[in-house]
Design a protein around this motif. Structure first.
Motif, PDB file in Angstrom:
ATOM      1  N   SER A  27      41.107  42.388  29.938  1.00  0.00           N
ATOM      2  CA  SER A  27      40.705  41.325  30.865  1.00  0.00           C
ATOM      3  C   SER A  27      41.918  40.574  31.400  1.00  0.00           C
ATOM      4  O   SER A  27      41.915  40.089  32.537  1.00  0.00           O
ATOM      5  CB  SER A  27      39.738  40.351  30.186  1.00  0.00           C
ATOM      6  OG  SER A  27      40.298  39.819  29.001  1.00  0.00           O
ATOM      7  N   GLN A  28      42.981  40.493  30.613  1.00  0.00           N
ATOM      8  CA  GLN A  28      44.192  39.813  31.063  1.00  0.00           C
ATOM      9  C   GLN A  28      44.988  40.682  32.027  1.00  0.00           C
ATOM     10  O   GLN A  28      45.651  40.173  32.935  1.00  0.00           O
ATOM     11  CB  GLN A  28      45.019  39.356  29.857  1.00  0.00           C
ATOM     12  CG  GLN A  28      44.302  38.244  29.096  1.00  0.00           C
ATOM     13  CD  GLN A  28      44.944  37.813  27.799  1.00  0.00           C
ATOM     14  OE1 GLN A  28      44.342  37.075  27.024  1.00  0.00           O
ATOM     15  NE2 GLN A  28      46.160  38.247  27.508  1.00  0.00           N
ATOM     16  N   THR A  29      44.910  42.000  31.858  1.00  0.00           N
ATOM     17  CA  THR A  29      45.516  42.914  32.834  1.00  0.00           C
ATOM     18  C   THR A  29      44.851  42.731  34.196  1.00  0.00           C
ATOM     19  O   THR A  29      45.534  42.632  35.222  1.00  0.00           O
ATOM     20  CB  THR A  29      45.378  44.377  32.366  1.00  0.00           C
ATOM     21  OG1 THR A  29      46.056  44.539  31.123  1.00  0.00           O
ATOM     22  CG2 THR A  29      45.970  45.341  33.385  1.00  0.00           C
ATOM     23  N   GLU A  30      43.520  42.678  34.195  1.00  0.00           N
ATOM     24  CA  GLU A  30      42.787  42.467  35.449  1.00  0.00           C
ATOM     25  C   GLU A  30      43.177  41.128  36.075  1.00  0.00           C
ATOM     26  O   GLU A  30      43.377  41.032  37.297  1.00  0.00           O
ATOM     27  CB  GLU A  30      41.284  42.501  35.180  1.00  0.00           C
ATOM     28  CG  GLU A  30      40.446  42.283  36.437  1.00  0.00           C
ATOM     29  CD  GLU A  30      38.958  42.288  36.147  1.00  0.00           C
ATOM     30  OE1 GLU A  30      38.235  42.996  36.873  1.00  0.00           O
ATOM     31  OE2 GLU A  30      38.511  41.595  35.207  1.00  0.00           O
ATOM     32  N   LEU A  31      43.312  40.092  35.259  1.00  0.00           N
ATOM     33  CA  LEU A  31      43.705  38.779  35.755  1.00  0.00           C
ATOM     34  C   LEU A  31      45.097  38.824  36.379  1.00  0.00           C
ATOM     35  O   LEU A  31      45.310  38.278  37.469  1.00  0.00           O
ATOM     36  CB  LEU A  31      43.670  37.749  34.626  1.00  0.00           C
ATOM     37  CG  LEU A  31      44.251  36.369  34.953  1.00  0.00           C
ATOM     38  CD1 LEU A  31      43.471  35.697  36.073  1.00  0.00           C
ATOM     39  CD2 LEU A  31      44.291  35.490  33.713  1.00  0.00           C
ATOM     40  N   LEU A  32      46.055  39.454  35.705  1.00  0.00           N
ATOM     41  CA  LEU A  32      47.412  39.555  36.247  1.00  0.00           C
ATOM     42  C   LEU A  32      47.401  40.245  37.611  1.00  0.00           C
ATOM     43  O   LEU A  32      48.099  39.823  38.541  1.00  0.00           O
ATOM     44  CB  LEU A  32      48.319  40.304  35.267  1.00  0.00           C
ATOM     45  CG  LEU A  32      48.613  39.593  33.945  1.00  0.00           C
ATOM     46  CD1 LEU A  32      49.298  40.547  32.970  1.00  0.00           C
ATOM     47  CD2 LEU A  32      49.462  38.345  34.156  1.00  0.00           C
ATOM     48  N   PHE A  33      46.595  41.302  37.728  1.00  0.00           N
ATOM     49  CA  PHE A  33      46.453  41.983  39.019  1.00  0.00           C
ATOM     50  C   PHE A  33      45.893  41.021  40.070  1.00  0.00           C
ATOM     51  O   PHE A  33      46.406  40.942  41.197  1.00  0.00           O
ATOM     52  CB  PHE A  33      45.538  43.196  38.871  1.00  0.00           C
ATOM     53  CG  PHE A  33      45.218  43.882  40.173  1.00  0.00           C
ATOM     54  CD1 PHE A  33      46.079  44.823  40.711  1.00  0.00           C
ATOM     55  CD2 PHE A  33      44.053  43.579  40.874  1.00  0.00           C
ATOM     56  CE1 PHE A  33      45.792  45.456  41.915  1.00  0.00           C
ATOM     57  CE2 PHE A  33      43.759  44.194  42.072  1.00  0.00           C
ATOM     58  CZ  PHE A  33      44.630  45.130  42.596  1.00  0.00           C
ATOM     59  N   VAL A  49      41.015  49.139  32.088  1.00  0.00           N
ATOM     60  CA  VAL A  49      40.328  50.025  33.042  1.00  0.00           C
ATOM     61  C   VAL A  49      40.096  49.388  34.416  1.00  0.00           C
ATOM     62  O   VAL A  49      39.597  50.051  35.328  1.00  0.00           O
ATOM     63  CB  VAL A  49      38.976  50.500  32.458  1.00  0.00           C
ATOM     64  CG1 VAL A  49      39.211  51.380  31.245  1.00  0.00           C
ATOM     65  CG2 VAL A  49      38.083  49.307  32.082  1.00  0.00           C
ATOM     66  N   HIS A  50      40.432  48.123  34.578  1.00  0.00           N
ATOM     67  CA  HIS A  50      40.281  47.459  35.882  1.00  0.00           C
ATOM     68  C   HIS A  50      41.600  46.833  36.298  1.00  0.00           C
ATOM     69  O   HIS A  50      42.193  46.097  35.506  1.00  0.00           O
ATOM     70  CB  HIS A  50      39.202  46.379  35.822  1.00  0.00           C
ATOM     71  CG  HIS A  50      37.828  46.895  35.508  1.00  0.00           C
ATOM     72  ND1 HIS A  50      37.158  47.813  36.292  1.00  0.00           N
ATOM     73  CD2 HIS A  50      36.979  46.608  34.483  1.00  0.00           C
ATOM     74  CE1 HIS A  50      35.984  48.073  35.758  1.00  0.00           C
ATOM     75  NE2 HIS A  50      35.859  47.353  34.650  1.00  0.00           N
ATOM     76  N   PRO A  51      42.053  47.044  37.518  1.00  0.00           N
ATOM     77  CA  PRO A  51      41.557  48.065  38.438  1.00  0.00           C
ATOM     78  C   PRO A  51      41.940  49.468  37.952  1.00  0.00           C
ATOM     79  O   PRO A  51      42.985  49.644  37.322  1.00  0.00           O
ATOM     80  CB  PRO A  51      42.246  47.719  39.758  1.00  0.00           C
ATOM     81  CG  PRO A  51      43.489  47.015  39.365  1.00  0.00           C
ATOM     82  CD  PRO A  51      43.171  46.269  38.096  1.00  0.00           C
ATOM     83  N   TYR A  52      41.098  50.426  38.278  1.00  0.00           N
ATOM     84  CA  TYR A  52      41.195  51.759  37.684  1.00  0.00           C
ATOM     85  C   TYR A  52      42.529  52.449  37.960  1.00  0.00           C
ATOM     86  O   TYR A  52      43.068  53.161  37.113  1.00  0.00           O
ATOM     87  CB  TYR A  52      40.033  52.629  38.182  1.00  0.00           C
ATOM     88  CG  TYR A  52      39.988  53.989  37.533  1.00  0.00           C
ATOM     89  CD1 TYR A  52      39.514  54.127  36.227  1.00  0.00           C
ATOM     90  CD2 TYR A  52      40.441  55.127  38.200  1.00  0.00           C
ATOM     91  CE1 TYR A  52      39.478  55.369  35.613  1.00  0.00           C
ATOM     92  CE2 TYR A  52      40.415  56.370  37.593  1.00  0.00           C
ATOM     93  CZ  TYR A  52      39.931  56.492  36.294  1.00  0.00           C
ATOM     94  OH  TYR A  52      39.908  57.717  35.683  1.00  0.00           O
TER      95      TYR A  52
END
Length: 265
Positions: A27-33, A49-52
């Protein structure tokens, strides 16, 4: 040189805005994106897995509980973003030998908003961070109005099988259950209690049983098994990301919760 304090009280010292980020939490990877930091992300977990497309453009350095330390060392990160619950203390300690580690600790929506604000400061994207904070606050207020006249329902939220495990007190999932006016029958049993499913009626006799899509992918046969031991409960499959992912994912969670409430009605 700037000092930052993470959510478990550790001081992080950086000489400049970090430009090489490893994220150990999906969830933090998605937030950084979503904060516009895609070009700065150099390493992620296999569960991010998000974004793929990040799976094919960033280095996968292991999972959330076990990482490949040498791969991380070779990436030469400026900072590593971790989480108290998702990542182990031993792993974080080892990673601190490689780079500063900023650790989040999320149990409430306010914790998540504080995290977004702090990452906005750390990575010099304050305006974008505030944009997401405003969107989440609006979604929370809007959903509270939507739920205003809804009745409270007793609920159990299962995350695992063999043994059955539920989400309990002090978890972000429990916070999201409360917003949905679900009274968690396992709230007084610890964070992730093991459950004897045959005793579910005497343990709280829920109106609704929620079977999460992650980390255990519940199937129809599981719903049938749980249903055998409840009195009258509706058993519903739910998207675990919407209940357990904090950060920018919450903007998508509240429209999903409205659909869930309409399904239950």
């Amino acid at each position: 040189m700037k000092r930052y304090t993470d959510q478990i009280g550790n001081t992080i010292i950086v000489n400049a805005v970090p430009k090489r980020i490893i994220s150990l939490v999906p969830s933090q990877t998605e937030l950084l994106f979503d904060l516009g930091l895609e070009d700065s992300i150099i390493g992620i977990t296999k569960f991010c897995v998000h974004p793929y497309h990040l799976k094919s453009t960033k280095k996968v350095i292991g999972g959330t509980k076990k990482v490949h330390l040498e791969k991380i060392r070779l990436l030469n990160p400026d900072i590593i973003i971790a989480n108290k619950e998702e990542n182990t203390e031993e792993m974080v300690t080892a990673l601190r030998e490689i780079a500063p580690v900023w650790v989040s600790d999320i149990a409430t929506i306010q914790d998540s908003l504080d995290m977004i604000a702090e990452l906005g400061r750390l990575f010099a994207v304050r305006t974008t961070a505030q944009h997401w904070i405003d969107k989440i606050n609006y979604a929370v207020t809007d959903f509270a109005a939507f739920m205003e006249n809804k009745a409270v329902q007793k609920a159990a939220y299962f995350i695992w099988k063999n043994p059955y495990m539920a989400a309990g007190k002090g978890t972000f999932i429990n916070e999201m259950l409360k917003l949905n006016k679900f009274s968690n029958i396992y709230e007084d049993r610890g964070r992730y209690p093991e459950i004897i499913i045959q005793k579910i009626r005497i343990q709280g006799d829920p109106d609704v049983v929620l079977l999460s899509s992650e980390p255990y992918p519940f199937k129809e046969e599981d719903a049938f098994e749980v249903g055998r031991f409840t009195h009258h409960a509706k058993t519903v499959f739910v998207d675990g990301e919407m209940f357990s992912w904090y950060g920018s994912r919450m903007v998508k969670a509240f429209p999903y919760f409205k659909q869930l409430q309409e399904r239950l009605a």
